[in-house]
Design a protein around this motif. Structure first.
Motif, PDB file in Angstrom:
ATOM      1  N   SER B  58      -9.092  65.406 -31.360  1.00 44.40           N
ATOM      2  CA  SER B  58     -10.554  65.486 -31.284  1.00 44.40           C
ATOM      3  C   SER B  58     -11.061  64.892 -29.977  1.00 44.40           C
ATOM      4  O   SER B  58     -10.352  64.140 -29.299  1.00 44.40           O
ATOM      5  CB  SER B  58     -11.193  64.739 -32.454  1.00 44.40           C
ATOM      6  OG  SER B  58     -10.970  63.344 -32.318  1.00 44.40           O
ATOM      7  N   TYR B  89      -4.057  69.913 -33.516  1.00 40.80           N
ATOM      8  CA  TYR B  89      -5.387  69.417 -33.916  1.00 40.80           C
ATOM      9  C   TYR B  89      -5.796  70.079 -35.216  1.00 40.80           C
ATOM     10  O   TYR B  89      -5.920  71.299 -35.294  1.00 40.80           O
ATOM     11  CB  TYR B  89      -6.381  69.720 -32.794  1.00 40.80           C
ATOM     12  CG  TYR B  89      -7.825  69.370 -33.114  1.00 40.80           C
ATOM     13  CD1 TYR B  89      -8.165  68.213 -33.809  1.00 40.80           C
ATOM     14  CD2 TYR B  89      -8.860  70.213 -32.697  1.00 40.80           C
ATOM     15  CE1 TYR B  89      -9.486  67.903 -34.083  1.00 40.80           C
ATOM     16  CE2 TYR B  89     -10.188  69.908 -32.966  1.00 40.80           C
ATOM     17  CZ  TYR B  89     -10.501  68.757 -33.668  1.00 40.80           C
ATOM     18  OH  TYR B  89     -11.807  68.458 -33.939  1.00 40.80           O
ATOM     19  N   TRP B  90      -6.054  69.246 -36.205  1.00 37.50           N
ATOM     20  CA  TRP B  90      -6.499  69.758 -37.514  1.00 37.50           C
ATOM     21  C   TRP B  90      -7.961  69.390 -37.701  1.00 37.50           C
ATOM     22  O   TRP B  90      -8.360  68.250 -37.456  1.00 37.50           O
ATOM     23  CB  TRP B  90      -5.636  69.126 -38.619  1.00 37.50           C
ATOM     24  CG  TRP B  90      -6.066  69.507 -40.012  1.00 37.50           C
ATOM     25  CD1 TRP B  90      -5.799  70.662 -40.678  1.00 37.50           C
ATOM     26  CD2 TRP B  90      -6.842  68.713 -40.911  1.00 37.50           C
ATOM     27  NE1 TRP B  90      -6.345  70.647 -41.934  1.00 37.50           N
ATOM     28  CE2 TRP B  90      -6.995  69.453 -42.099  1.00 37.50           C
ATOM     29  CE3 TRP B  90      -7.416  67.446 -40.836  1.00 37.50           C
ATOM     30  CZ2 TRP B  90      -7.708  68.975 -43.204  1.00 37.50           C
ATOM     31  CZ3 TRP B  90      -8.121  66.975 -41.929  1.00 37.50           C
ATOM     32  CH2 TRP B  90      -8.265  67.738 -43.088  1.00 37.50           C
ATOM     33  N   HIS B  91      -8.745  70.362 -38.118  1.00 32.45           N
ATOM     34  CA  HIS B  91     -10.182  70.136 -38.257  1.00 32.45           C
ATOM     35  C   HIS B  91     -10.590  70.354 -39.716  1.00 32.45           C
ATOM     36  O   HIS B  91     -10.252  71.371 -40.323  1.00 32.45           O
ATOM     37  CB  HIS B  91     -10.937  71.098 -37.340  1.00 32.45           C
ATOM     38  CG  HIS B  91     -12.419  70.848 -37.324  1.00 32.45           C
ATOM     39  ND1 HIS B  91     -12.970  69.645 -36.920  1.00 32.45           N
ATOM     40  CD2 HIS B  91     -13.461  71.651 -37.658  1.00 32.45           C
ATOM     41  CE1 HIS B  91     -14.281  69.706 -37.010  1.00 32.45           C
ATOM     42  NE2 HIS B  91     -14.608  70.911 -37.458  1.00 32.45           N
ATOM     43  N   SER B 246     -11.060  73.685 -43.920  1.00 33.15           N
ATOM     44  CA  SER B 246     -10.228  73.067 -42.888  1.00 33.15           C
ATOM     45  C   SER B 246      -9.188  74.045 -42.355  1.00 33.15           C
ATOM     46  O   SER B 246      -8.820  75.006 -43.016  1.00 33.15           O
ATOM     47  CB  SER B 246      -9.572  71.797 -43.438  1.00 33.15           C
ATOM     48  OG  SER B 246      -8.953  72.044 -44.668  1.00 33.15           O
ATOM     49  N   TRP B 248      -5.938  74.347 -38.933  1.00 25.79           N
ATOM     50  CA  TRP B 248      -5.296  73.910 -37.697  1.00 25.79           C
ATOM     51  C   TRP B 248      -5.943  74.643 -36.538  1.00 25.79           C
ATOM     52  O   TRP B 248      -6.219  75.838 -36.621  1.00 25.79           O
ATOM     53  CB  TRP B 248      -3.798  74.214 -37.718  1.00 25.79           C
ATOM     54  CG  TRP B 248      -3.027  73.304 -38.630  1.00 25.79           C
ATOM     55  CD1 TRP B 248      -2.538  73.604 -39.856  1.00 25.79           C
ATOM     56  CD2 TRP B 248      -2.667  71.942 -38.370  1.00 25.79           C
ATOM     57  NE1 TRP B 248      -1.882  72.523 -40.397  1.00 25.79           N
ATOM     58  CE2 TRP B 248      -1.947  71.486 -39.507  1.00 25.79           C
ATOM     59  CE3 TRP B 248      -2.887  71.055 -37.305  1.00 25.79           C
ATOM     60  CZ2 TRP B 248      -1.442  70.185 -39.596  1.00 25.79           C
ATOM     61  CZ3 TRP B 248      -2.378  69.769 -37.391  1.00 25.79           C
ATOM     62  CH2 TRP B 248      -1.665  69.341 -38.534  1.00 25.79           C
ATOM     63  N   LYS B 249      -6.163  73.920 -35.431  1.00 23.46           N
ATOM     64  CA  LYS B 249      -6.860  74.503 -34.285  1.00 23.46           C
ATOM     65  C   LYS B 249      -5.958  74.608 -33.054  1.00 23.46           C
ATOM     66  O   LYS B 249      -6.443  74.696 -31.937  1.00 23.46           O
ATOM     67  CB  LYS B 249      -8.092  73.634 -33.942  1.00 23.46           C
ATOM     68  CG  LYS B 249      -9.100  73.545 -35.076  1.00 23.46           C
ATOM     69  CD  LYS B 249      -9.834  74.868 -35.288  1.00 23.46           C
ATOM     70  CE  LYS B 249     -10.932  74.729 -36.325  1.00 23.46           C
ATOM     71  NZ  LYS B 249     -11.585  76.027 -36.609  1.00 23.46           N
TER      72      LYS B 249
END
Lengths: 461, 461
Positions: B58, B89-91, B246, B248-249
């Motif tokens: 983030s 990156y997990w959002h 949610s 993964w990005k």
């Protein structure tokens, strides 16, 4: 070599013995029960939230006495009774105000327990600031007509906050009389607080000396003390306005609350456990000393729930007025002495409900050494309780212990980091107590009580 | 006899020696300095209140990296640098909702780190409740199309809450894949929480297994779990609506933050100290792990403020992404191994900022025994730090330690009572940290760092 030493220590510690294993199993049961179904936290909620703070002599204190008695009566004690005691009732009054003049900047203050009032009009005077009472005499006649302001900072360097408290507390009790003797009109005392960054004043007992005129004695919060000190540095002629309406209201008839669980083998040998039920009249008396009374009660209740039958008589005592006169402990001691009771051991809890760390022990060095070898290993690794050091008893035990010099006394020691941040302030509320920490302490108290009941002769012989 | 034993122990402990006295004096200085002018608490305030939570990948995590670097650069380190590392990156996404149908009773939930989303429409399905994953296979085809609800209560009986956490945490990581393999449509996991009476869900990492369809994996708060369980007892056909967004990005380029204080005598011998700078994306990452990074930094700063000159090189490392992939620690280990560095000891702080109790030590039993005899007495009575036991290193040290099997590793152990009440929840905020407890931990860390710098050869030879 090191491995051999370790093995020897384990054997010496009794963990290799059948008795040691039985104790270990019993303590696991105690800890599980306390965490899973302990009632100290919910009882504390009632004491703090429904009853609230309870200064000795107040209607709230008597409500706490009666509720405590009914709580004890709901458990399988053999006897529950009130022990009559008269206490002087001190009332804070409606107004407490302090301002720096002429800016009218407010100072956060709380009258010290026992203080007289300023009168309705309040008083305004110049201020003489010192760090130590011993400096006062050097000022001689300059003290006359002034407010004495003792501004000694807390010694932050100590993990053992109780020692830091002890370094300054005699100035709280002796100060008003010493200032009055030199003609001061009021006594302003920097709060005994481990926090230097908040503005909560801490109250606490003080005393006057017969034959010296009483003057108002008032605690000032740490930040306010720094503010006043800065104003005095800027202008030594700065004056302060003080007003409080506190006063003694005469003797009130009240009680210690006592419950007995009779021993099955040696009923004449008594183990006393408890703490004081009264509190100061600010906050909710949660850590001081709701956790102490509800914790010691729950330690016994936990043993009862496990079906334990004590060998010796276990006596729970909630003392009245530890904070402002110690009459309850005096009465307990006189009554026990009059009956020539055999009190073999005592446990007091009056240092908060934080994570349990151990016990200070008033006994011979030989007894402490025995405890360190035999009981400490039962607590240390699994339950994180490891301090078993020679030390002072609690205040109440210390008072009645004057009649019982041979009683081995244990003073419960929770973690000391946070206690003097909230002690005797509006911050000492139920929310400042953590359930797991409290019930862990209950388990430590119940474990010690069990070990004393089983083996007290090992440390008294 | 006991007195003789005690004297012998004192001598064995080194307190009778000149070296032991010097160490004792140095530690008093460290503790005073930490309590009186420690900066961990105020730095933590900035990290938690101004930056806030900072999941790896983030913008907030990178802000924390850059601010940490500038903080290190403000101190007399010899070198401060960023070590590049890529993290997935997990959002969490905007919406997380769960209801019992048809009553629409809300359930408090948080997606587990790494979970996929349900899709915008959410999903509704019947629920199959088990306590253990091992029961799932017995249900066989009945799992297909359902939400698997793993409702294993926390083992309240343990003082050592980390063990209770370990008893259940593998079901958090293994659960989604095992449920998906049997055709479940979602995984609902009772939070790893030491509190059974609050309704805060606890997030935490989970993982999927390649080749098995991923399903949404969601933590449910303890009270909500009990509510759902009661509804299922009443009507086993009860359905639940779940929605989360949610995802993964992809990979994000980020950093470990490293600072070095060069040794004056043996600069090639390195002592690594630190913790992870990332946090979960709820609360403020205060105890997990703001206190760990700000505490280890302040331990070094305290030694610097005392004018100390280290013999060995002290290296501070803020690891990236301990929570959701451990890439920072892997990178640190690979880089150190590539340079064939001589890391003689490591300290990690990642268990909260509560009152310090000791250190778990990954080393030989002989080394632990030496530490118990020589260092423990320096900490125990005066500073209330007494646990020096053989145990596991922290997560990050454990990961990079795979390349350094001979490095002696210390895992800082604060009091464990409160940690898993707030761990990975919205409650892990600055206000949950006490300044004295935190700075007491800083002093314990600084003291151990000093002792290692002076005497590490005693435990590595």
């Amino acid at each position: 070599m090191k491995k051999i030493t370790f093995t020897l220590l384990l054997v010496a510690a009794g963990l290799g013995t059948v008795a040691g294993q039985e104790d270990s199993v019993m303590m696991e049961k105690i800890y599980s029960k306390s965490f899973e179904s302990g009632q100290a936290y919910e009882n504390l909620r009632y004491l703090t939230k429904t009853i609230g703070n309870r200064i000795a002599g107040s209607a709230k204190a008597e409500e706490a006495v009666n509720w405590s008695k009914s709580l004890m009566e709901s458990l399988p004690f053999d006897q529950v009774y009130l022990q009559a005691v008269d206490v002087p009732y001190w009332h804070r009054g409606a107004t407490e105000e302090a301002y720096i003049l002429p800016t009218n900047e407010p100072l956060q203050v709380l009258a010290l327990g026992g203080s007289i009032g300023t009168g309705k009009a309040g008083l305004t005077a110049e201020v003489i600031e010192v760090e130590l009472l011993s400096e006062l005499r050097q000022h001689g006649d300059a003290v006359r007509g002034k407010i004495v302001f003792v501004n000694k900072p807390w010694d932050e360097s100590l993990v053992e906050t109780g020692v830091a408290y002890g370094l300054n507390s005699s100035q709280r009790s002796r100060g008003p009389a010493e200032a009055a003797k030199l003609g001061a009109v009021a006594y302003l005392f920097r709060s005994l607080s481990s926090s230097t960054t908040d503005d909560f004043p801490h109250t606490g007992g003080t005393r006057y000396v017969a034959g010296i005129d009483s003057i108002p004695a008032i605690a000032i919060a740490a930040v306010s003390a720094q503010k006043l000190s800065a104003a005095l540095k800027k202008d030594p002629k700065t004056t302060v306005f003080l007003k409080n309406e506190s006063a003694w209201k005469g003797l009130v008839h009240t009680h210690n609350v006592i419950a007995e669980w009779k021993g099955t083998e040696k009923p004449d040998e008594i183990i006393t456990i408890g703490g004081h039920i009264d509190s100061w009249d600010v906050g909710e008396g949660a850590h001081d000393n709701g956790t102490g009374v509800m914790g010691t009660l729950d330690a016994i209740r936990t043993l009862m729930e496990l079906g334990y039958k004590p060998k010796r008589t276990i006596r729970l005592v909630f003392y009245m007025n530890e904070e402002n006169g110690v009459q309850g402990a005096m009465k307990y001691g006189e009554a026990a002495k009059a009956k020539s009771e055999k009190i073999v051991a005592a446990i007091e809890s009056d240092a908060g409900g934080f994570a349990p760390r151990g016990f200070d022990i008033k006994s011979s060095a030989t007894a402490v050494s025995w405890i360190q070898q035999h009981w400490k290993p039962l607590f240390e690794q699994k339950f994180w309780v490891s301090r078993f050091l020679q030390g002072s008893p609690g205040v109440d035990s210390g008072v009645w212990g004057a009649h019982f010099p041979n009683t081995v006394m244990f003073n419960f020691r929770p973690d000391p980091h946070r206690y003097f941040d909230i002690h005797h302030t509006a911050k000492d509320v139920f929310e400042a107590v953590d359930r797991r920490e409290l019930q862990s302490g209950v388990a430590a108290l119940a474990s010690l009580l069990y070990l004393l009941d089983q083996q007290v002769d090992q440390i008294t012989k």
